[in-house]
Design an enzyme around this catalytic site. Structure first.
Site, PDB file in Angstrom:
ATOM      1  CE  LYS A  38      -0.383  -0.065   5.051  1.00 17.41           C
ATOM      2  NZ  LYS A  38      -1.290  -0.174   6.211  1.00 17.41           N
ATOM      3  NE  ARG A 136      -5.890   0.091  11.915  1.00 19.68           N
ATOM      4  CZ  ARG A 136      -4.692  -0.129  11.393  1.00 19.68           C
ATOM      5  NH1 ARG A 136      -3.752   0.837  11.453  1.00 19.68           N
ATOM      6  NH2 ARG A 136      -4.383  -1.288  10.855  1.00 19.68           N
ATOM      7  CE1 TYR A 264       9.438  32.518   0.960  1.00 18.13           C
ATOM      8  CE2 TYR A 264       9.594  30.118   1.073  1.00 18.13           C
ATOM      9  CZ  TYR A 264       9.400  31.284   0.331  1.00 18.13           C
ATOM     10  OH  TYR A 264       9.164  31.198  -1.012  1.00 18.13           O
ATOM     11  CG  MET A 313       6.428  23.713  -2.331  1.00 19.14           C
ATOM     12  SD  MET A 313       5.166  24.481  -3.343  1.00 19.14           S
ATOM     13  CE  MET A 313       3.999  25.006  -2.096  1.00 19.14           C
TER      14      MET A 313
END
EC number: 5.1.1.1
Length: 369
Positions: A38, A136, A264, A313
Site C-alpha cells: 500500500k 481500529r 522564509y 516548498m
C-alpha cells in the site's frame, strides 16, 4: 553507483530480495507470505516492487484501497490482492478486477454480499477482520454468530481468511498484551471454523509479529515495513537492508555573514559567519517543515549538515560551515543504516513509515538492479 545530479529516490531490488528472503527464513515452513504494498509500496514504487515480488513467488499482496489494487492489476499483477479498507462505492470495481475485500463490520459485510449477489458471484473470496485490541477496524468476538448466519444465508461469498492486527508486537514490554491478543484471536478462529463448517486461512502477524512471535505465524504472515528494510528494533535493523535511498545535490553555496538571515520568516539569524548549501528538495517532496531549524540533517561527504531555517516548498538550506564541499556535490537525505529513514525520522520523534510514505511522486525513481 552514479552520483546524484538531481533529487532522486533510488530503489534497490537486491536489498528487497534480501529482506524478503530473510523474513521468509524466519517464518514457519508452510506459512504463506503476504506482502503489503500500500501507499506506493511504502513510498517507493508499487508497480516495480509488486512485479519483482511476484517473480519471487510471494503468495499474496495487500493494499489499503481499491484504487491501489486496480493499479496493480493494470501493472500486470495476477497474484491475489487483499484490500484492507475497501469502501462500498468501489465494490463493483473490486469484483471486476478480482480483488478480495477485508470486511470488518455488519454494514460493510451486508453491502458486499448484496453487491456480490447482484453481480452473480458464487463463492467470491472475502476476508473477515476481527478486532482483538487495536480498536481500529474489526468485528468483535460476540459477532461470530451473526456473521455465520449471514454467510450461511448466501452462496455469493466464501471466507478465504480470518485475520486480526497486533497493536504492539514491536514492543516487548507489551508482550502480555500481545499474547492476550493472540489467544483471543485463536479463540475466535476456533469458534468461527467450528460454526462455519470449514477452516479458512488465519493470520495475525505483521513484520514485528514475524520476528517476535513465531508461535503465531499460523497460515499467513503479513510484512510491510520489513520488506523495505526496517525491523522496528536496532537488532533487526541490522539484519535488513533499506531498499530506498533519497539523494539530491547542492545547487548553490552561500556565505552568510553575522546578523544575516536565511529563508522564509527569517527563521534563522546568524550569530557568526556560516556557509549554507541550498538543496532542491522541500516539503512538497516529503521533507516537512518540522525538520527545519536545526532538527533534521542530511549527509554531505560523510558529515551531517543540519537544516537551517524553515523548510521551503522545493528547497532546504543546510549548514556546511565545517564541511568541505562544492556546488554539484551529492547529498544523502537518507539511505542505508546508520543514515536511514528511521534515523532521519527520529529527529522529530516520528517513524520511518511516515518519512518513507511522504516522498512525493514528483521525485524521480531510479531503479537499481
Amino acid at each position: 553507483m552514479p552520483k546524484a545530479q538531481e533529487t532522486v529516490l533510488e530503489i534497490d531490488l537486491k536489498a528487497l530480495k534480501h529482506n524478503f528472503e530473510y523474513l521468509k527464513s524466519k517464518t514457519q515452513k508452510d506459512t504463506k507470505i503476504l506482502a503489503v504494498v500500500k501507499a506506493f509500496a511504502y513510498g517507493s514504487h508499487a508497480d516495480i516492487i509488486a512485479n519483482y515480488l511476484q517473480g519471487l513467488d510471494v503468495d499474496y499482496f495487500a493494499v489499503a484501497y481499491v484504487s491501489e489494487g486496480v493499479a496493480l492489476r493494470n501493472a500486470g499483477i495476477v497474484t491475489p490482492i487483499l484490500v484492507l479498507h475497501p469502501q462500498a462505492i468501489n465494490f463493483k470495481m473490486l469484483i471486476e478486477r478480482c480483488l478480495e475485500p477485508s470486511l470488518y463490520n455488519a454494514k460493510i459485510l451486508n453491502e458486499f454480499i448484496t453487491v456480490a449477489s447482484e453481480e452473480g458471484q458464487t463463492n467470491y473470496p472475502i476476508h473477515i477482520k476481527f478486532n482483538t485490541g487495536l480498536n481500529r477496524l474489526g468485528f468483535e468476538k460476540n459477532d461470530v454468530d451473526d456473521i455465520i448466519s449471514k454467510l450461511k444465508g448466501t452462496n455469493s461469498v466464501i471466507t478465504k481468511s480470518i485475520f486480526s492486527h497486533l497493536a504492539a508486537s514491536e514492543d516487548l514490554s507489551e508482550k502480555e498484551f500481545t499474547s492476550h491478543q493472540i489467544q483471543n484471536f485463536e479463540n475466535i478462529t476456533k469458534e468461527f471454523s467450528k460454526k462455519i463448517g470449514y477452516q479458512p486461512l488465519f493470520h495475525i502477524c505483521n513484520t514485528s509479529g514475524i520476528l517476535n512471535y513465531p508461535e503465531a505465524h499460523l497460515d499467513i504472515v503479513r510484512t510491510g515495513i520489513g520488506l523495505y528494510g526496517f525491523g522496528n528494533s536496532e537488532k533487526e535493523n541490522k539484519n535488513l537492508k533499506p531498499i530506498a535511498k533519497l539523494k539530491s545535490v547542492i545547487s548553490q553555496i552561500h556565505r552568510v555573514e553575522k546578523g544575516q538571515s536565511v529563508g522564509y520568516n527569517r527563521a534563522y539569524k546568524s550569530n557568526a559567519f556560516v556557509k549554507t548549501a541550498t538543496i532542491p528538495i522541500g516539503h512538497a517532496d516529503g521533507i516537512g517543515r518540522q525538520y527545519g531549524n536545526g532538527k533534521g540533517y542530511v549527509i554531505i561527504n560523510d558529515k551531517p549538515a543540519y537544516i537551517i531555517g524553515n523548510v521551503c516548498m522545493d528547497m532546504i538550506m543546510v549548514d556546511i560551515t565545517t564541511i568541505d564541499c562544492n556546488e554539484g556535490d551529492e547529498v544523502i537525505v537518507f539511505g542505508n543504516h546508520p543514515h536511514s529513514a528511521s534515523e532521519f525520522s527520529k529527529t522529530t520523534q516520528t517513524i520511518s513509515y511516515e518519512i518513507l510514505t511522504a516522498i512525493s511522486q514528483r521525485v524521480k525513481r531510479v531503479l537499481l538492479r
